[in-house]
Motif scaffolding. Structure first.
Motif, PDB file in Angstrom:
ATOM      1  N   ASN A 198       1.017  -1.087   0.045  1.00 16.83           N
ATOM      2  CA  ASN A 198       0.042  -0.044   0.172  1.00 16.83           C
ATOM      3  C   ASN A 198       0.646   1.232   0.005  1.00 16.83           C
ATOM      4  OD1 ASN A 198      -2.391  -1.457   0.042  1.00 16.83           O
ATOM      5  ND2 ASN A 198      -2.367  -1.459   2.187  1.00 16.83           N
ATOM      6  N   SER A 199       1.962   1.247   0.794  1.00 19.54           N
ATOM      7  CA  SER A 199       2.804   2.539   0.833  1.00 19.54           C
ATOM      8  C   SER A 199       3.432   2.626  -0.557  1.00 19.54           C
ATOM      9  CB  SER A 199       3.732   1.963   1.908  1.00 19.54           C
ATOM     10  OG  SER A 199       4.774   3.176   1.919  1.00 19.54           O
ATOM     11  N   LEU A 200       4.170   1.520  -1.336  1.00 21.40           N
ATOM     12  CA  LEU A 200       4.714   1.619  -2.250  1.00 21.40           C
ATOM     13  C   LEU A 200       3.853   2.194  -3.494  1.00 21.40           C
ATOM     14  CD1 LEU A 200       6.931  -1.696  -2.250  1.00 21.40           C
ATOM     15  CD2 LEU A 200       7.628   0.745  -2.408  1.00 21.40           C
ATOM     16  N   ASN A 201       2.248   1.479  -3.443  1.00 24.17           N
ATOM     17  CA  ASN A 201       1.549   2.015  -4.636  1.00 24.17           C
ATOM     18  C   ASN A 201       1.181   3.605  -4.385  1.00 24.17           C
ATOM     19  OD1 ASN A 201       0.970  -0.410  -5.579  1.00 24.17           O
ATOM     20  ND2 ASN A 201      -0.594  -1.047  -4.267  1.00 24.17           N
ATOM     21  N   ALA A 202       1.152   4.089  -3.097  1.00 24.92           N
ATOM     22  CA  ALA A 202       0.716   5.513  -2.831  1.00 24.92           C
ATOM     23  C   ALA A 202       2.164   6.271  -3.329  1.00 24.92           C
ATOM     24  CB  ALA A 202       0.975   5.799  -1.205  1.00 24.92           C
ATOM     25  N   ASP A 203       3.374   5.912  -3.360  1.00 27.19           N
ATOM     26  CA  ASP A 203       4.511   6.468  -3.948  1.00 27.19           C
ATOM     27  C   ASP A 203       4.611   6.618  -5.456  1.00 27.19           C
ATOM     28  OD1 ASP A 203       6.416   5.734  -0.954  1.00 27.19           O
ATOM     29  OD2 ASP A 203       5.021   7.176  -1.402  1.00 27.19           O
ATOM     30  N   LYS A 204       4.356   5.201  -6.057  1.00 24.23           N
ATOM     31  CA  LYS A 204       4.494   5.150  -7.524  1.00 24.23           C
ATOM     32  C   LYS A 204       3.286   4.341  -7.982  1.00 24.23           C
ATOM     33  CE  LYS A 204       8.052   2.839 -10.470  1.00 24.23           C
ATOM     34  NZ  LYS A 204       9.323   2.409 -10.391  1.00 24.23           N
TER      35      LYS A 204
END
Length: 625
Positions: A434-440
């Protein structure tokens, strides 16, 4: 090299001729050192699994001897007749002479395989079974295709399975066992070593028996059965001490495994004694083994919280790996960096710990080696890294790591899931995604891959939870049943007799039933030496009458009658006896219940209740809290 070793070595390699020259034995040994190390070890009564340290530490001196012998025993390459290396000419040579030529061309794999082919063809033509099996075994060490390698070893086994030989079929079994051991396929490795042990016993080959036991103990240690491994290694150590031809390397390696398993069992003082002796025996002689024992010394000091000494032990190993003949030992280097990270972590130097663990991970990636011990290093990195991408990669590695270890039969839940178990790891992975999806933004293919992975993991998790619920239900039902039985203790499992029991006089039947009742009340079944014969004597009857009465009135065989009494008693006693539950191991409980081994107790308990004793005890403790 001992005279006995030479005789043993030659007797298997050259069956049909008198082995007249020492040179041929030494030359063949050199070839085997390069290509078929496990077979060489087996011939010389050395456990076949030994690692490259033995090879490297002996190879220099051996090759020097060979070089001198070559000057005296053979003409130079310019003087050699072309026919000596010609395949057609080789067909007319003896097995010994073909083997000598193979040694001469040992660096040319194509030529070696061609000459081994000549060797095998000659064996088939002359119907020499052991020479043929020997050829297949040698050829397997040059075969790159893994299935072909195994097929050759299977052929060597099938040829010699029912033949009278002191060395076959054990050698190909040893070789297969080592093949699977190197790949950490412990179940298959164990199967082959057990076969080698079985045939060694049949052929009364004591050295091979202990070689097989040694390897089996290594596997037991790798999958978490430290106590069992420790007992076998102690037995092997006694054998090495008392054997006529003392093998210093084998003895020293056993000291290493004794120290390793002792530390994992918390037997720190015993481990220290083995470490001290092992270091003194291996220093400057067996560098790879010396490094491994040094890491156990570091582990010892780590347990003692003597961080400085632990750090010095590891740094000594890393220095040795840079300068000695053991520099190619990547597995030891990975473990050294892991222990260095562990030391820094425990001493509070967390940034340095992360650096050491990352260095460990780098070498592990390059080599593909993943020793079980290093998982805690990955757990530390997951909790300490701030870079989300790196953290995501580490989580994936850890999940893959867990999968590999689980498949290899390790007791994962008990050994390496204490700090960071799978459900927590899956939650962490979802958060990171989820965190990675928010960044990229991720492309469609990547999203599908992630969702597929989560779906698979969800299914696995569902079945794990479902299994836990089933076990919990079985536990609750067992508690209720035991409580009911405790209230109505007079309940009988007797039934009316059938025709068999009616043939016994009623007075005798009544006498036996009264005796059994007394036997149950006085808990005579807790005696682990009780047999149908001894119980019959105790009840003043005979075995036949006793068996018929138990079969007819208890509806079970004598052995099941004893097991049921013991397990029913164990269920009740564990529920009410805190001391038995909290202070005794499963093995200790088994002894108290009349079983000779923890395995037989656990199996009987599982068959009766559907639960493992350890799970039952754990749930009782939770319920009490």
């Amino acid at each position: 090299m001992q005279l006995n070793d030479i005789c043993i070595h030659e007797s298997i390699f050259f069956i049909h001729e008198f082995r007249a020259t020492v040179f041929s034995c030494f030359f063949l040994c050199s070839w085997v050192f390069d290509r078929v190390l496990p077979i060489f070890f087996a011939f010389f009564d050395i456990p076949p699994h030994l690692e490259d340290s033995r090879k490297k530490s002996m190879n220099i001196g051996l090759r020097f001897l060979l070089g001198v012998m070559l000057l005296y025993c053979f003409p130079t390459s310019g003087q050699q007749s072309k026919s000596q290396t010609d395949l057609e000419y080789a067909k007319s040579l003896t097995f010994r002479e073909i083997t000598t030529i193979i040694g001469q061309v040992s660096e040319d794999t194509t030529m070696v395989k061609a000459y081994i082919g000549v060797y095998v063809d000659k064996a088939i033509r002359e119907k020499e079974v052991f020479e043929e099996a020997h050829g297949y075994t040698l050829l397997s060490s040059y075969e790159k295709d893994e299935q072909s390698k195994l097929n050759l070893l299977d052929k060597a086994i099938s040829l010699t399975l029912k033949q009278d030989s002191k060395f076959f079929p054990m050698l190909p079994y040893f070789y297969k066992g080592n093949y699977y051991l190197e790949k950490e396929q412990y179940t298959k490795s164990l199967e082959n070593f057990i076969e080698a042990l079985k045939h060694s016993r049949t052929k009364n080959n004591l050295s091979y028996q202990y070689a097989a036991k040694h390897n089996i103990a290594i596997i037991k240690g790798e999958i978490g059965y430290y106590q069992e491994a420790l007992e076998i290694f102690k037995e092997c150590l006694d054998f090495e001490k008392n054997r006529e031809n003392f093998n210093p390397y084998a003895y020293s390696e056993i000291l290493y495994f004794l120290s390793k398993n002792s530390i994992r069992l918390g037997l720190i003082d015993s481990a220290k004694a083995h470490i001290t002796e092992g270091l003194s025996r291996t220093k400057s002689i067996y560098p790879m083994l010396y490094n491994k024992i040094s890491l156990e010394e570091a582990n010892f000091y780590l347990h003692k919280k003597d961080f400085e000494r632990a750090r010095n032990s590891v740094k000594r190993v890393l220095k040795n790996l840079e300068t000695s003949s053991a520099s190619k030992d990547d597995r030891t280097k990975i473990l050294a960096l892991y222990y260095l990270g562990r030391i820094e972590e425990k001493s509070g130097n967390l940034s340095q710990a992360a650096k050491e663990y990352l260095a460990m991970d780098s070498i592990s990636n390059d080599t593909g080696l993943k020793p079980a011990e290093i998982r805690n290093g990955y757990v530390f990195l997951i909790n300490s890294l701030t870079d989300e991408n790196k953290k995501y990669q580490i989580v994936n590695k850890t999940l893959l790591f867990d999968s590999i270890i689980s498949q290899n039969g390790m007791d994962v839940s008990a050994r390496i899931f204490k700090v960071f178990d799978t459900p927590e790891l899956l939650n962490k992975k979802e958060e990171l995604i989820n965190s990675l999806n928010a960044d990229k933004k991720r492309n469609k293919k990547t999203i599908i891959a992630i969702l597929s992975l989560l779906l698979v993991l969800g299914i696995v998790l569902y079945f794990q939870i479902s299994n836990k619920l089933k076990l919990k239900q079985k536990f609750e039902a067992l508690i209720v049943e035991d409580e009911i039985n405790s209230i109505s203790s007079s309940k009988s499992d007797e039934k009316k007799s059938n025709v068999r029991a009616e043939k016994i006089p009623e007075t005798i039947v009544n006498h036996i039933m009264e005796g059994l009742k007394k036997f149950e009340i006085e808990k005579g079944f807790l005696n682990n030496n009780i047999t149908s014969k001894s119980l019959a004597i105790l009840l003043d009857t005979n075995v036949k009458y006793l068996s018929i009465v138990i079969n007819d009135y208890k509806s079970k065989s004598f052995s099941n009658y004893l097991k049921d009494l013991r397990i029913n008693y164990a269920i009740k006693e564990l529920r009410v006896n805190k001391k038995l539950r909290n202070q005794y191991s499963v093995e200790g409980i088994a002894k108290e219940m009349g079983f000779n081994t923890s395995e037989s107790f656990s199996k009987a308990f599982k068959n009766k209740t559907g639960l493992n004793p350890s799970y039952y005890i754990k749930q009782l403790t939770k319920k009490e809290e």
